[in-house]
Design a protein around this motif. Structure first.
Motif, mmCIF file in Angstrom:
data_model
loop_
_atom_site.group_PDB
_atom_site.id
_atom_site.type_symbol
_atom_site.label_atom_id
_atom_site.label_comp_id
_atom_site.label_asym_id
_atom_site.label_seq_id
_atom_site.Cartn_x
_atom_site.Cartn_y
_atom_site.Cartn_z
ATOM 1 N N GLY A 16 0.800 -0.926 -0.140
ATOM 2 C CA GLY A 16 -0.079 -0.021 -0.166
ATOM 3 C C GLY A 16 0.817 1.292 0.527
ATOM 4 O O GLY A 16 2.112 1.250 -0.451
ATOM 5 N N SER A 17 0.427 2.117 0.324
ATOM 6 C CA SER A 17 0.657 3.663 0.043
ATOM 7 C C SER A 17 0.636 4.300 1.202
ATOM 8 O O SER A 17 -0.840 4.414 2.118
ATOM 9 C CB SER A 17 0.259 4.807 -1.001
ATOM 10 O OG SER A 17 0.867 3.505 -2.618
ATOM 11 N N LEU A 18 1.187 5.373 1.913
ATOM 12 C CA LEU A 18 0.972 6.164 2.934
ATOM 13 C C LEU A 18 1.920 7.233 2.521
ATOM 14 O O LEU A 18 2.733 7.857 2.144
ATOM 15 C CB LEU A 18 1.798 5.800 4.217
ATOM 16 C CG LEU A 18 0.700 5.998 5.112
ATOM 17 C CD1 LEU A 18 -0.844 6.297 5.080
ATOM 18 C CD2 LEU A 18 1.357 5.259 6.560
ATOM 19 N N ARG A 19 1.305 8.651 3.050
ATOM 20 C CA ARG A 19 0.902 9.779 2.512
ATOM 21 C C ARG A 19 1.751 10.228 3.177
ATOM 22 O O ARG A 19 1.088 11.395 5.332
ATOM 23 C CB ARG A 19 0.651 10.676 1.928
ATOM 24 C CG ARG A 19 1.218 12.122 2.048
ATOM 25 C CD ARG A 19 0.557 12.563 0.546
ATOM 26 N NE ARG A 19 0.689 13.820 0.631
ATOM 27 C CZ ARG A 19 2.071 14.522 -0.528
ATOM 28 N NH1 ARG A 19 2.597 13.790 -1.172
ATOM 29 N NH2 ARG A 19 2.487 16.015 -0.824
ATOM 30 N N LEU A 20 3.139 11.067 5.136
ATOM 31 C CA LEU A 20 3.759 11.431 5.793
ATOM 32 C C LEU A 20 3.492 13.164 5.580
ATOM 33 O O LEU A 20 4.301 13.335 4.366
ATOM 34 C CB LEU A 20 4.863 11.159 6.673
ATOM 35 C CG LEU A 20 4.806 9.618 6.808
ATOM 36 C CD1 LEU A 20 5.719 9.106 7.619
ATOM 37 C CD2 LEU A 20 3.850 9.197 7.349
ATOM 38 N N SER A 21 3.004 13.633 6.406
ATOM 39 C CA SER A 21 3.527 15.176 5.844
ATOM 40 C C SER A 21 3.917 15.506 7.600
ATOM 41 O O SER A 21 4.328 15.119 8.424
ATOM 42 C CB SER A 21 1.974 16.024 6.277
ATOM 43 O OG SER A 21 2.299 17.026 6.610
ATOM 44 N N CYS A 22 5.328 16.948 7.445
ATOM 45 C CA CYS A 22 5.205 17.831 8.991
ATOM 46 C C CYS A 22 4.659 19.041 8.336
ATOM 47 O O CYS A 22 5.893 19.411 7.144
ATOM 48 C CB CYS A 22 7.220 17.239 7.976
ATOM 49 S SG CYS A 22 7.742 17.896 10.117
#
Length: 122
Positions: A16-22
């Motif tokens: 799967g895919s995942l998007r992290l943000s900071c």
């Protein structure tokens, strides 16, 4: 003093895919190189990706090349990590960091977020 807050970590299936943000605050965001690091239980903190202040230069760790993409939005003071084709070995706490020098080593980064947990189930 720069404050960094990561978000987006969760449980995801392998492949799967995942998007992290900071999100950054407290400094002039565009002057800083931004990096993502990760640390799995019992292991040292590992370099994942980094991006220059302008966004024109990026570095990736060998284990994530071709699967992860780092990007930044200087207007919004954010940096993101798009993670595709996730593997169980990507399971770790992911940390956002910033520093004056674009580098793959932890010592070059002066400010760190608290981390966000990514768990990849196989």
């Amino acid at each position: 003093q720069v404050q960094l807050v990561e978000s987006g970590g969760t449980l995801v299936q392998a492949g799967g895919s995942l998007r992290l943000s900071c999100a950054a605050s407290g400094g002039t965001f565009s002057v800083y190189a931004m990096g993502w690091f990760r640390q799995a239980p019992g292991k040292e903190r590992e370099f994942v990706a980094a991006i220059s202040g302008s966004g024109g230069t990026t570095f990736y760790g060998d284990s994530v090349k071709g699967r992860f993409t780092i990007s930044r939005d200087n207007a919004k003071n954010t940096v993101a990590l798009q993670m595709n084709s996730l593997k169980s070995e990507d399971t770790a706490i992911y940390y956002c960091a910033c520093g004056r020098v674009l580098d793959t080593g932890t010592l070059k980064y002066n400010y760190w977020g608290q981390g966000t947990q990514v768990t990849v189930s196989s």
